[in-house]
Design a protein around this motif. Structure first.
Motif, mmCIF file in Angstrom:
data_model
loop_
_atom_site.group_PDB
_atom_site.id
_atom_site.type_symbol
_atom_site.label_atom_id
_atom_site.label_comp_id
_atom_site.label_asym_id
_atom_site.label_seq_id
_atom_site.Cartn_x
_atom_site.Cartn_y
_atom_site.Cartn_z
ATOM 1 N N THR A 1 61.820 15.458 -37.815
ATOM 2 C CA THR A 1 62.631 14.242 -37.911
ATOM 3 C C THR A 1 63.994 14.463 -37.275
ATOM 4 O OG1 THR A 1 61.500 13.585 -39.943
ATOM 5 C CG2 THR A 1 63.638 12.580 -39.491
ATOM 6 N N ARG A 2 64.601 15.628 -37.538
ATOM 7 C CA ARG A 2 65.921 15.911 -36.963
ATOM 8 C C ARG A 2 65.851 16.006 -35.445
ATOM 9 N NH1 ARG A 2 65.772 19.840 -41.050
ATOM 10 N NH2 ARG A 2 65.798 21.524 -39.494
ATOM 11 N N VAL A 3 64.796 16.634 -34.931
ATOM 12 C CA VAL A 3 64.668 16.784 -33.475
ATOM 13 C C VAL A 3 64.462 15.435 -32.807
ATOM 14 C CG1 VAL A 3 63.199 17.691 -31.627
ATOM 15 C CG2 VAL A 3 63.845 19.158 -33.549
ATOM 16 N N ILE A 4 63.566 14.600 -33.368
ATOM 17 C CA ILE A 4 63.198 13.335 -32.725
ATOM 18 C C ILE A 4 64.315 12.302 -32.833
ATOM 19 C CG2 ILE A 4 61.596 11.395 -32.823
ATOM 20 C CD1 ILE A 4 59.439 13.376 -33.715
ATOM 21 N N PHE A 5 64.946 12.203 -33.990
ATOM 22 C CA PHE A 5 65.891 11.115 -34.221
ATOM 23 C C PHE A 5 67.363 11.518 -34.088
ATOM 24 C CE2 PHE A 5 62.051 9.797 -36.523
ATOM 25 C CZ PHE A 5 61.862 8.546 -35.954
ATOM 26 N N ILE A 6 67.640 12.815 -33.996
ATOM 27 C CA ILE A 6 69.041 13.246 -33.874
ATOM 28 C C ILE A 6 69.249 14.066 -32.597
ATOM 29 C CG2 ILE A 6 70.885 14.637 -34.910
ATOM 30 C CD1 ILE A 6 69.742 13.946 -37.639
ATOM 31 N N THR A 7 68.518 15.161 -32.458
ATOM 32 C CA THR A 7 68.760 16.077 -31.347
ATOM 33 C C THR A 7 68.462 15.430 -29.995
ATOM 34 O OG1 THR A 7 68.201 17.936 -32.791
ATOM 35 C CG2 THR A 7 68.228 18.335 -30.409
ATOM 36 N N ILE A 8 67.282 14.837 -29.862
ATOM 37 C CA ILE A 8 66.902 14.251 -28.571
ATOM 38 C C ILE A 8 67.824 13.107 -28.172
ATOM 39 C CG2 ILE A 8 65.093 12.973 -27.369
ATOM 40 C CD1 ILE A 8 63.043 14.734 -28.694
ATOM 41 N N PRO A 9 68.135 12.132 -29.065
ATOM 42 C CA PRO A 9 69.072 11.081 -28.634
ATOM 43 C C PRO A 9 70.434 11.615 -28.211
ATOM 44 C CG PRO A 9 67.898 10.400 -30.612
ATOM 45 C CD PRO A 9 67.554 11.835 -30.391
ATOM 46 N N LEU A 10 70.940 12.649 -28.897
ATOM 47 C CA LEU A 10 72.243 13.191 -28.533
ATOM 48 C C LEU A 10 72.197 13.969 -27.221
ATOM 49 C CD1 LEU A 10 73.514 14.457 -32.007
ATOM 50 C CD2 LEU A 10 74.328 12.475 -30.735
ATOM 51 N N ALA A 11 71.044 14.557 -26.917
ATOM 52 C CA ALA A 11 70.933 15.403 -25.729
ATOM 53 C C ALA A 11 70.200 14.729 -24.582
ATOM 54 C CB ALA A 11 70.211 16.708 -26.097
ATOM 55 N N ILE A 12 69.923 13.422 -24.700
ATOM 56 C CA ILE A 12 69.024 12.772 -23.757
ATOM 57 C C ILE A 12 69.542 12.794 -22.329
ATOM 58 C CG2 ILE A 12 70.009 10.484 -24.174
ATOM 59 C CD1 ILE A 12 66.307 11.351 -23.455
ATOM 60 N N ARG A 13 70.852 12.669 -22.125
ATOM 61 C CA ARG A 13 71.392 12.652 -20.769
ATOM 62 C C ARG A 13 71.180 13.995 -20.073
ATOM 63 N NH1 ARG A 13 74.993 8.554 -19.581
ATOM 64 N NH2 ARG A 13 76.197 9.901 -18.202
ATOM 65 N N GLY A 14 71.451 15.070 -20.778
ATOM 66 C CA GLY A 14 71.223 16.385 -20.203
ATOM 67 C C GLY A 14 69.746 16.678 -19.996
ATOM 68 N N LEU A 15 68.909 16.201 -20.929
ATOM 69 C CA LEU A 15 67.468 16.411 -20.790
ATOM 70 C C LEU A 15 66.920 15.652 -19.589
ATOM 71 C CD1 LEU A 15 66.333 16.206 -24.530
ATOM 72 C CD2 LEU A 15 66.694 18.247 -23.138
ATOM 73 N N LEU A 16 67.422 14.456 -19.347
ATOM 74 C CA LEU A 16 66.994 13.703 -18.170
ATOM 75 C C LEU A 16 67.384 14.417 -16.880
ATOM 76 C CD1 LEU A 16 67.785 10.011 -19.196
ATOM 77 C CD2 LEU A 16 65.527 11.019 -18.819
ATOM 78 N N ALA A 17 68.586 14.983 -16.862
ATOM 79 C CA ALA A 17 69.028 15.729 -15.685
ATOM 80 C C ALA A 17 68.134 16.943 -15.445
ATOM 81 C CB ALA A 17 70.487 16.161 -15.853
ATOM 82 N N GLY A 18 67.827 17.681 -16.515
ATOM 83 C CA GLY A 18 66.928 18.814 -16.374
ATOM 84 C C GLY A 18 65.528 18.393 -15.995
ATOM 85 N N GLY A 19 65.062 17.271 -16.564
ATOM 86 C CA GLY A 19 63.719 16.780 -16.249
ATOM 87 C C GLY A 19 63.570 16.385 -14.799
ATOM 88 N N ILE A 20 64.580 15.731 -14.233
ATOM 89 C CA ILE A 20 64.475 15.327 -12.833
ATOM 90 C C ILE A 20 64.512 16.543 -11.922
ATOM 91 C CG2 ILE A 20 66.945 14.952 -12.468
ATOM 92 C CD1 ILE A 20 63.997 13.024 -10.932
ATOM 93 N N LEU A 21 65.265 17.584 -12.310
ATOM 94 C CA LEU A 21 65.274 18.823 -11.530
ATOM 95 C C LEU A 21 63.880 19.438 -11.490
ATOM 96 C CD1 LEU A 21 66.708 21.143 -10.051
ATOM 97 C CD2 LEU A 21 67.234 22.125 -12.281
ATOM 98 N N VAL A 22 63.221 19.496 -12.636
ATOM 99 C CA VAL A 22 61.867 20.053 -12.700
ATOM 100 C C VAL A 22 60.899 19.172 -11.912
ATOM 101 C CG1 VAL A 22 59.947 20.610 -14.235
ATOM 102 C CG2 VAL A 22 62.290 21.201 -14.893
ATOM 103 N N PHE A 23 61.002 17.855 -12.052
ATOM 104 C CA PHE A 23 60.115 16.937 -11.332
ATOM 105 C C PHE A 23 60.239 17.130 -9.828
ATOM 106 C CE2 PHE A 23 59.253 12.971 -9.134
ATOM 107 C CZ PHE A 23 58.064 12.548 -9.704
ATOM 108 N N VAL A 24 61.471 17.166 -9.333
ATOM 109 C CA VAL A 24 61.691 17.318 -7.895
ATOM 110 C C VAL A 24 61.157 18.662 -7.412
ATOM 111 C CG1 VAL A 24 63.475 17.587 -6.128
ATOM 112 C CG2 VAL A 24 63.618 15.723 -7.782
ATOM 113 N N LYS A 25 61.399 19.728 -8.166
ATOM 114 C CA LYS A 25 60.889 21.039 -7.776
ATOM 115 C C LYS A 25 59.373 21.043 -7.679
ATOM 116 C CE LYS A 25 62.317 24.752 -9.730
ATOM 117 N NZ LYS A 25 62.417 25.558 -8.498
#
Length: 576
Positions: free
Chosen positions: A489-513
């Protein structure tokens, strides 16, 4: 009220005890096991003979020593020239009054978005001669003879690699130069220091760690690069370690291939380890303080516009011109006739036409359409799995640091950064290429691609997640624990929303690679075609228009994905 709080904290304690162990086992299977497998394979009788053949046998010169020297020459030369070009552009953009700095900054970051083999294909389209038969390039099609040393081999290979990797050096060095305080430079000037003294006595010592880091990363990238040396070196029998590794395993000399893989890992890891030790043991300089100071840019005087034109020319020749060459070539009936008699056959032509032995156009070819879907699906799935695993690993490293399990997790998660992608792929073929216990062989399956890509891209995901999770206060999680929220619950509703911008940046880096990568998938794609592999396949057949068109599609996917993620990030709420 004490009971649920105590229960929640007990739950957190159980997670703290179990989660790192589960992750260590998982990373052991994904990262350590494949590497241990190829090491064990080289310790058998056949493997020991392979060590002898590669290092001291009659064929050792061709198998190891000559490819090693070529690889080191490309790696060192590529790193030096990438640092010179990237450092010059970073200095001009960050610390001088050169006009058009934003344009130059944009042009300097684009080449790393373009697949490395795009530059090689563009070079072949322009400079190809008749050495290997078939169609010739632009110059020879117009009667200008091109010597072998310019069309193929070491010189074009290092030019193309530098044109690709200088962008990485620019990004790292520009970020370091941005931390050089204006007060330092002003103090030097007030003390009477010359420009040269300021550059070599203040600026260079401060950015030396960035120079070493970017140089080592460029070296590792060049050493691991398979596509460019394969496209430009094989016609003149120039082999690098990555090309030799692929050739050995592809022709059935598996044990020798595994030996080359281990040696290639040792070469890349040694330099990265040495550079890290040097930076870690070096005196640090504090440049970011609480005092604000406006940057007083260096006045270039009469050199402002000449240096701007030089910087713009470098950016244009390495980012825009290769793309235009690929575009014009994909429209040309003959590869050398880039500017006349255009046709859309290679894009939308029907099967059975007079061109390309009757092959249909890109968007009418079922194999290419399937590869397009597989590429997007692979990039998306790997981005999701890598960032999900990276988030949990980063969470464990941060929340349970200063413990033995957390330290082991941190070290194991960054091992793939030391392993060239083609060697990592070879290790996965060794472990999962045949049945393991109750598990069937995964060779040639989409699942194997996902597993290998997730493991190899994990360091980027962990670093991205650590950078954003480190900014999230523990008080937020403690409040959730006191409210009775469990770990998920903490990961899904707290950690991910707070870190979503950085996770998107990392995700696009992995996608492009993943979308533009060839070195990792070259061993792993058989029944699951992807676009990068088809570009390599059509180049081997001599159908340069198809290869160039496919490369443009790869580039379009990367740019579109980056743009979409940028729009999403703009709409995501910024949390304080």
């Amino acid at each position: 009220m004490l009971l649920p709080i105590t229960s929640a904290r007990a739950s957190k304690t159980r997670v703290a005890a179990v989660l790192p162990v589960i992750l260590l086992v998982l990373l052991g299977i994904l990262i350590a096991a494949p590497l241990i497998k190829i090491l064990i394979a080289t310790l058998s009788s056949e493997g020991l003979q392979a060590w002898s053949d590669v290092l001291v046998g009659r064929v050792s010169t061709n198998l190891w020593w000559r490819p090693l020297l070529t690889t080191l020459a490309l790696g060192v030369g590529g790193a030096v020239f990438a640092l010179l070009i990237g450092g010059l552009l970073a200095w001009l953009v960050v610390l001088t009054d050169m006009p058009g700095r934003n344009l130059v900054a944009t042009l300097s970051t684009l080449p790393f978005m373009i697949p490395s083999f795009a530059g090689a294909l563009a070079w072949v389209t322009v400079f190809r001669n008749g050495r290997i038969g078939g169609n010739v390039g632009l110059f020879e099609a117009h009667g200008i003879s091109i010597p072998d040393w310019l069309a193929w081999g070491f010189l074009p290979t290092i030019i193309v690699l530098v044109a690709h990797y200088f962008s990485l050096a620019y990004t790292i060095i520009a970020a370091a130069l941005g931390t050089v305080g204006a007060d330092l430079i002003e103090s030097a000037r007030m003390a009477g220091a010359s420009r040269a003294r300021t550059l070599f006595g203040i600026i260079l010592p401060i950015v030396t760690p960035a120079l070493i880091a970017s140089g080592s990363l460029v070296f590792a990238g060049v050493v691991a690069n398979f596509a460019t040396p394969a496209f430009l070196g094989l016609p003149v029998r120039m082999y690098t370690l990555s090309v030799r590794l692929f050739g050995l395993i592809d022709t059935g000399h598996t044990a020798r291939g595994y030996v080359i893989a281990l040696l290639l890992i040792a070469v890349a890891a040694s330099l990265l380890f040495a550079s890290d030790r040097y930076v870690s043991g070096r005196r640090a300089f504090t440049t970011v303080t609480g005092k604000g100071a406006r940057v007083n840019r260096l006045a270039l005087g009469v050199w402002r516009w000449p240096l701007f034109f030089l910087a713009a020319l470098i950016g244009t020749m390495t980012s825009i011109v290769p793309v235009l060459v690929l575009l014009f070539s994909s429209l040309a009936r003959q590869p050398g006739a880039l500017f006349s008699d255009w046709t859309l056959h290679f894009w939308i032509g029907e099967k059975g036409g007079p061109l390309a032995d009757g092959l249909p156009g890109l968007f009418r070819n079922p194999q290419i359409i399937e590869a397009l879907w597989n590429t997007i699906r692979l990039g998306t799935v790997v981005a999701i799995t890598t960032m999900a695993l990276g988030l949990v690993v980063a969470y464990s490293i941060i929340r349970f640091k200063n413990r033995m399990l957390g330290t082991a997790l941190s070290q194991l998660a960054f091992v793939p950064l030391l392993v060239p992608s083609i060697a990592f792929a070879a290790a996965y073929v060794a472990l999962f290429g045949r049945p393991v216990g109750p598990f069937p062989s995964l060779y040639g399956t989409f699942a194997l691609l996902v597993l290998a890509a997730t493991a190899h891209n994990l360091p980027f995901a962990v670093q991205s997640a650590r950078s954003v999770l480190g900014q999230v206060s523990k008080d937020i999680e403690e409040s959730a624990v006191m409210a009775g929220a469990n770990f998920f619950t903490r990961v899904i509703f707290i950690t991910i929303p707070l870190a979503i911008r950085g996770l998107l940046a990392g995700g696009i880096l992995v996608f492009v690679k993943m979308v533009r990568d060839l070195s990792l998938v070259v061993f792993l794609t058989t029944a699951v075609p992807v676009l990068s592999m088809l570009a390599y396949y059509y180049t081997g057949l001599g159908f340069m228009q198809y290869a160039n068109a496919i490369t443009l599609v790869i580039l379009a996917i990367c740019l579109a994905a980056s743009f979409v993620v940028h729009l999403i990030q703009q709409r995501v709420r910024k949390w304080n």
